[in-house]
Design a protein around this motif. Structure first.
Motif, PDB file in Angstrom:
ATOM      1  N   LYS A  32     -30.961  58.406 -27.848  1.00  0.00           N
ATOM      2  CA  LYS A  32     -30.618  57.324 -26.925  1.00  0.00           C
ATOM      3  C   LYS A  32     -29.116  57.157 -26.767  1.00  0.00           C
ATOM      4  O   LYS A  32     -28.611  57.024 -25.659  1.00  0.00           O
ATOM      5  CB  LYS A  32     -31.240  55.998 -27.412  1.00  0.00           C
ATOM      6  CG  LYS A  32     -32.416  55.554 -26.566  1.00  0.00           C
ATOM      7  CD  LYS A  32     -32.709  54.069 -26.758  1.00  0.00           C
ATOM      8  CE  LYS A  32     -33.486  53.811 -28.024  1.00  0.00           C
ATOM      9  NZ  LYS A  32     -33.924  52.409 -28.179  1.00  0.00           N
ATOM     10  N   LYS A  33     -28.397  57.161 -27.881  1.00  0.00           N
ATOM     11  CA  LYS A  33     -26.952  56.946 -27.801  1.00  0.00           C
ATOM     12  C   LYS A  33     -26.157  58.249 -27.823  1.00  0.00           C
ATOM     13  O   LYS A  33     -24.927  58.223 -27.888  1.00  0.00           O
ATOM     14  CB  LYS A  33     -26.491  56.061 -28.962  1.00  0.00           C
ATOM     15  CG  LYS A  33     -26.848  54.599 -28.791  1.00  0.00           C
ATOM     16  CD  LYS A  33     -26.127  53.810 -29.865  1.00  0.00           C
ATOM     17  CE  LYS A  33     -26.417  52.327 -29.792  1.00  0.00           C
ATOM     18  NZ  LYS A  33     -25.866  51.646 -30.985  1.00  0.00           N
ATOM     19  N   THR A  34     -26.846  59.385 -27.806  1.00  0.00           N
ATOM     20  CA  THR A  34     -26.131  60.664 -27.857  1.00  0.00           C
ATOM     21  C   THR A  34     -25.136  60.827 -26.699  1.00  0.00           C
ATOM     22  O   THR A  34     -23.995  61.257 -26.930  1.00  0.00           O
ATOM     23  CB  THR A  34     -27.139  61.826 -27.927  1.00  0.00           C
ATOM     24  OG1 THR A  34     -27.862  61.717 -29.154  1.00  0.00           O
ATOM     25  CG2 THR A  34     -26.449  63.185 -27.877  1.00  0.00           C
ATOM     26  N   PRO A  35     -25.520  60.470 -25.467  1.00  0.00           N
ATOM     27  CA  PRO A  35     -24.533  60.617 -24.379  1.00  0.00           C
ATOM     28  C   PRO A  35     -23.225  59.864 -24.657  1.00  0.00           C
ATOM     29  O   PRO A  35     -22.139  60.410 -24.481  1.00  0.00           O
ATOM     30  CB  PRO A  35     -25.273  60.049 -23.166  1.00  0.00           C
ATOM     31  CG  PRO A  35     -26.716  60.313 -23.463  1.00  0.00           C
ATOM     32  CD  PRO A  35     -26.846  60.092 -24.948  1.00  0.00           C
ATOM     33  N   LEU A  36     -23.325  58.635 -25.153  1.00  0.00           N
ATOM     34  CA  LEU A  36     -22.115  57.879 -25.451  1.00  0.00           C
ATOM     35  C   LEU A  36     -21.346  58.508 -26.611  1.00  0.00           C
ATOM     36  O   LEU A  36     -20.116  58.629 -26.571  1.00  0.00           O
ATOM     37  CB  LEU A  36     -22.471  56.418 -25.780  1.00  0.00           C
ATOM     38  CG  LEU A  36     -21.284  55.526 -26.160  1.00  0.00           C
ATOM     39  CD1 LEU A  36     -20.263  55.455 -25.021  1.00  0.00           C
ATOM     40  CD2 LEU A  36     -21.754  54.117 -26.538  1.00  0.00           C
ATOM     41  N   ARG A  37     -22.085  58.942 -27.638  1.00  0.00           N
ATOM     42  CA  ARG A  37     -21.411  59.572 -28.776  1.00  0.00           C
ATOM     43  C   ARG A  37     -20.682  60.847 -28.365  1.00  0.00           C
ATOM     44  O   ARG A  37     -19.564  61.121 -28.806  1.00  0.00           O
ATOM     45  CB  ARG A  37     -22.424  59.877 -29.887  1.00  0.00           C
ATOM     46  CG  ARG A  37     -22.734  58.679 -30.773  1.00  0.00           C
ATOM     47  CD  ARG A  37     -23.597  59.069 -31.974  1.00  0.00           C
ATOM     48  NE  ARG A  37     -24.939  59.434 -31.544  1.00  0.00           N
ATOM     49  CZ  ARG A  37     -26.007  58.644 -31.664  1.00  0.00           C
ATOM     50  NH1 ARG A  37     -25.901  57.473 -32.234  1.00  0.00           N
ATOM     51  NH2 ARG A  37     -27.180  59.033 -31.246  1.00  0.00           N
ATOM     52  N   VAL A  38     -21.333  61.638 -27.497  1.00  0.00           N
ATOM     53  CA  VAL A  38     -20.694  62.876 -27.031  1.00  0.00           C
ATOM     54  C   VAL A  38     -19.443  62.539 -26.220  1.00  0.00           C
ATOM     55  O   VAL A  38     -18.391  63.173 -26.380  1.00  0.00           O
ATOM     56  CB  VAL A  38     -21.676  63.722 -26.194  1.00  0.00           C
ATOM     57  CG1 VAL A  38     -20.957  64.912 -25.570  1.00  0.00           C
ATOM     58  CG2 VAL A  38     -22.836  64.201 -27.052  1.00  0.00           C
ATOM     59  N   ALA A  39     -19.544  61.525 -25.364  1.00  0.00           N
ATOM     60  CA  ALA A  39     -18.388  61.134 -24.549  1.00  0.00           C
ATOM     61  C   ALA A  39     -17.225  60.708 -25.437  1.00  0.00           C
ATOM     62  O   ALA A  39     -16.073  61.122 -25.239  1.00  0.00           O
ATOM     63  CB  ALA A  39     -18.782  60.002 -23.592  1.00  0.00           C
ATOM     64  N   LYS A  40     -17.531  59.899 -26.454  1.00  0.00           N
ATOM     65  CA  LYS A  40     -16.481  59.463 -27.386  1.00  0.00           C
ATOM     66  C   LYS A  40     -15.845  60.657 -28.088  1.00  0.00           C
ATOM     67  O   LYS A  40     -14.629  60.762 -28.192  1.00  0.00           O
ATOM     68  CB  LYS A  40     -17.091  58.556 -28.468  1.00  0.00           C
ATOM     69  CG  LYS A  40     -17.150  57.100 -28.113  1.00  0.00           C
ATOM     70  CD  LYS A  40     -17.627  56.323 -29.354  1.00  0.00           C
ATOM     71  CE  LYS A  40     -17.833  54.859 -29.015  1.00  0.00           C
ATOM     72  NZ  LYS A  40     -18.399  54.111 -30.154  1.00  0.00           N
ATOM     73  N   ALA A  41     -16.711  61.549 -28.584  1.00  0.00           N
ATOM     74  CA  ALA A  41     -16.212  62.694 -29.350  1.00  0.00           C
ATOM     75  C   ALA A  41     -15.330  63.578 -28.472  1.00  0.00           C
ATOM     76  O   ALA A  41     -14.245  63.990 -28.880  1.00  0.00           O
ATOM     77  CB  ALA A  41     -17.375  63.494 -29.917  1.00  0.00           C
TER      78      ALA A  41
END
Lengths: 465, 465
Positions: B56-65
């Protein structure tokens, strides 16, 4: 709107990026200014000129480093862990333990950095964390590191650091149990007097501490054995027996009686300045563990006071010879390179008021009629220039010039150092080291001579196995 | 007020703290949202359910990273170096070289982390920097590290990274010369097909590159010899001869022909999504070196597609035996622990879409009448569960359950891994590793059995000397 009264870390994103909207810039914040003022008092107490080029921005740099290094006070574990708990099925207890129900999870060899609450100097930490998931959920692995960092970035003592990491993870993840092992290294408190008597007064103060919750609460539980085994085959040797009482009575060298014999009581103005730094960091200077910290930090600083040393060591200026005369007449005899390797040194980075330390290697050509300099004299020269507010490049040059003035000009000096300022302050380059060279006379033109000297310097890594 | 149009990194303090006053929060910024949308396309292209809890939060985590990992685009070298140039007297050229005039200064073993412009995967860098001061000034040592980081935090290729660091330091410090040596490690591009044929297809793509300016421009200058000597006695073996042509024709494994035989052309929607990520990071996707990057990254991702593998490997489900039956009747014969150690695996962290990799150790009790499982079958099981979007805890459990279903219940699995997500994303815990355990049957109750198995796992550190 009251925003200016509101503290200065309103919003803090997970990755440490701050959004201090409507706030004062870092340099204008009252905490920063207060620390800067206190650092000026300390520098003046050391007899330094605070307007000297190398020191002009030192107060601001120290304020930045200290506030960055103690930012854990403003961070909340709950926010870090909350978004990173993931459902993960486990096994039926009758079948075994794995996944989100009982499978031990370990993160090994986290490098951390903390500040000693007893003396305000930084100390290094190797952190090992294990936990046993329960309730069919696991935590993102990097959060173990982030949570450990929240508590490392405060004024700490090893056991309390271990306990706080353990307890915070236990409450944040609600697992079956958490285990934390910390291997801590604290810089020694070199005492200029004792160093001249005994140059082996080096090395590190060490502490090995552990903390366990839940299934790890009992130190004899089998799960501790599993945890330690998983550390062992990665070369981390923590013996169960070692873990008992490995913490020395006083881990911080500033509290050992041997280093206490500093000349006179510490300057009260400097002590007050350090007390105000503690307040600016958000600490309570009257907290039991912090009461003696300001005077202990001042004692450390005073080790690096110029004036005292100049008086004690002006002896070796008398031994000077005219380098040019020597150089011209006897150069054909100067075939032999003398080397003195691994002379230890301590110094204080004048840009950050943080220690740097390492070894000095000295090579020189020497005419036959001149007796080579004794190791103890070279070590004295090294300490003389080390025990100051310094920069490594200047230290290297000063040692080379002094040796050259004694021996006639053909001198090479290599200084290898570890800078605390390279690992604190958010840079965190743990494995890095620095090297500086000075070459005088023949060494500056003869690359074969340089090479011959450099080949002599041992590789500590190859001796380690 | 127009502030919202103004880009998102208005002010940036030296220590990386951002003051984005009047700006949108990170999560609402259009670049973040665009990357999130692109990641959703990628996940769907892999056949994943983007509403699954772990994703669920992978897109946001990838964007942050990704934005954290490429923040170097917004950083200015001039601002970093400017405040940290210090006057430092040197020596008269006729006497020698030291201090602010000619004394070589070196910072060794800086750990950096960069993104490969050819395939978007991260690569590791050990960075060695030397410079020869001139003009009676030196730069603060930590600035060498900061400047290197500015260029590492971009999409890079090793040689360009070395050249950019070198050139930036040369212009920033105006020294007599700068030398940079980078030892780069790039993760392999495991091809699921080739892995089953040849499990030795592991290891790293390596590149050793160097760059020099000023006195270091001539590769045969003596000063290169001094620099290399100072690296050598700290165990960094960079031979002058090695430095020639050590860069392979195609350093990034994605460009080697052997890994190119992926089933069919990459999904165009996924390729477009990666192109949009490049734009959101501030890159020009039509830059020559980036033209093929989106499809190469998609090829990498497709390796971790569930569906393909399920079909290929559903074979070993047929071999199942009833674990309970086996367990009950022949347990008295199960005295022998069989072990299979160091089975390699590759996986993709489903929280960050970043690779993790390492080894799996499997131990099991086996009744005499059952033939032990062949190493190649165990390796297949490991790859089967590795080549997915995964988390390490689940991988461990799945391998244990599968082996247990084949062999009758007494199984122990240890997975040791390095997570790219622990060193990118600003966490930078370079030396850390993780370990997870699953224990089934007898191993879950018998600590002596666990111990016996764990003692068998070799310590790679002790074998290294």
């Amino acid at each position: 709107m009251g925003a200016l009264d509101d503290g200065h870390f309103n919003a803090e994103l997970e990755n440490g990026v701050k959004l201090n909207c409507l706030d004062l810039g870092f340099e204008d914040q009252p905490e920063t200014v207060a620390i800067e003022d206190a650092v000026k008092v300390l520098l003046q107490g050391l007899g330094e000129d605070i307007n000297r080029e190398g020191l002009k921005k030192t107060p601001l740099r120290v304020a930045k480093a200290l506030r960055e290094g103690t930012k854990g006070y403003k961070q909340k574990v709950k926010e870090i862990v909350q978004g990173a708990l993931f459902p993960e099925v486990g096994l039926d207890d009758a079948v075994g333990h794995a996944g989100g129900a009982g499978g031990l999870v370990i993160v090994r060899d986290l490098d951390l950095f903390s500040y000693c609450e007893s003396c305000l100097l930084p100390f290094q930490v190797k952190c090992q964390i294990g936990y046993v998931p329960s309730g069919q959920r696991v935590v993102g692995l990097s959060k173990l590191s982030r949570v450990a960092d929240v508590f490392a970035k405060r004024l700490q003592d090893p056991q309390r650091l271990a306990d706080e990491i353990c307890s915070a993870l236990h409450h944040g993840i609600k697992p079956a149990g958490v285990a934390v092992i910390l291997q801590c290294l604290h810089i020694q408190f070199p005492n200029i007097e004792s160093l001249f008597l005994d140059s082996s007064h080096q090395g590190w103060a060490k502490a090995l501490v552990h903390s366990g919750s839940g299934v790890f609460e009992n130190e004899f539980a089998d799960v501790w054995g599993d945890f330690l085994s998983l550390l062992k085959f990665r070369g981390i040797n923590v013996d169960k027996t070692q873990m008992k009482n490995s913490m020395q009575q006083c881990w911080c060298p500033s509290q050992c009686s041997s280093s206490a014999k500093v000349i006179g009581p510490p300057n009260p103005g400097m002590v007050t300045a350090v007390t105000s730094i503690l307040s600016s960091l958000g600490e309570d200077p009257s907290r039991k563990e912090l009461v003696g910290t300001p005077s202990r930090f001042v004692k450390w600083l005073v080790n690096f006071q110029n004036a005292n040393l100049e008086m004690k060591l002006n002896g070796f200026a008398c031994g000077r010879m005219d380098p040019l005369k020597q150089n011209g007449e006897v150069s054909h005899n100067k075939q032999q390179i003398y080397t003195e390797l691994n002379l230890s040194f301590w110094s204080q980075c004048e840009h950050h008021l943080l220690p740097f330390y390492g070894v000095v290697h000295i090579g020189y050509y020497c005419a036959e009629e001149i007796t080579p300099i004794s190791k103890s004299l070279l070590q004295s020269i090294v300490h003389f220039y080390g025990f100051k507010l310094q920069v490594q490049e200047r230290l290297t040059r000063q040692i080379a010039e002094t040796v050259s003035s004694l021996l006639g000009g053909d001198v090479m000096v290599v200084v290898e150092a570890n800078h605390t300022c390279m690992i604190s302050r958010g840079i965190e380059k743990f494995g890095s080291s620095t090297a500086t060279i000075a070459v005088l006379g023949r060494f500056s033109t003869d690359s074969a001579a340089r090479d011959m000297f450099l080949q002599n310097i041992p590789n500590p890594a190859s001796g380690r196995s």
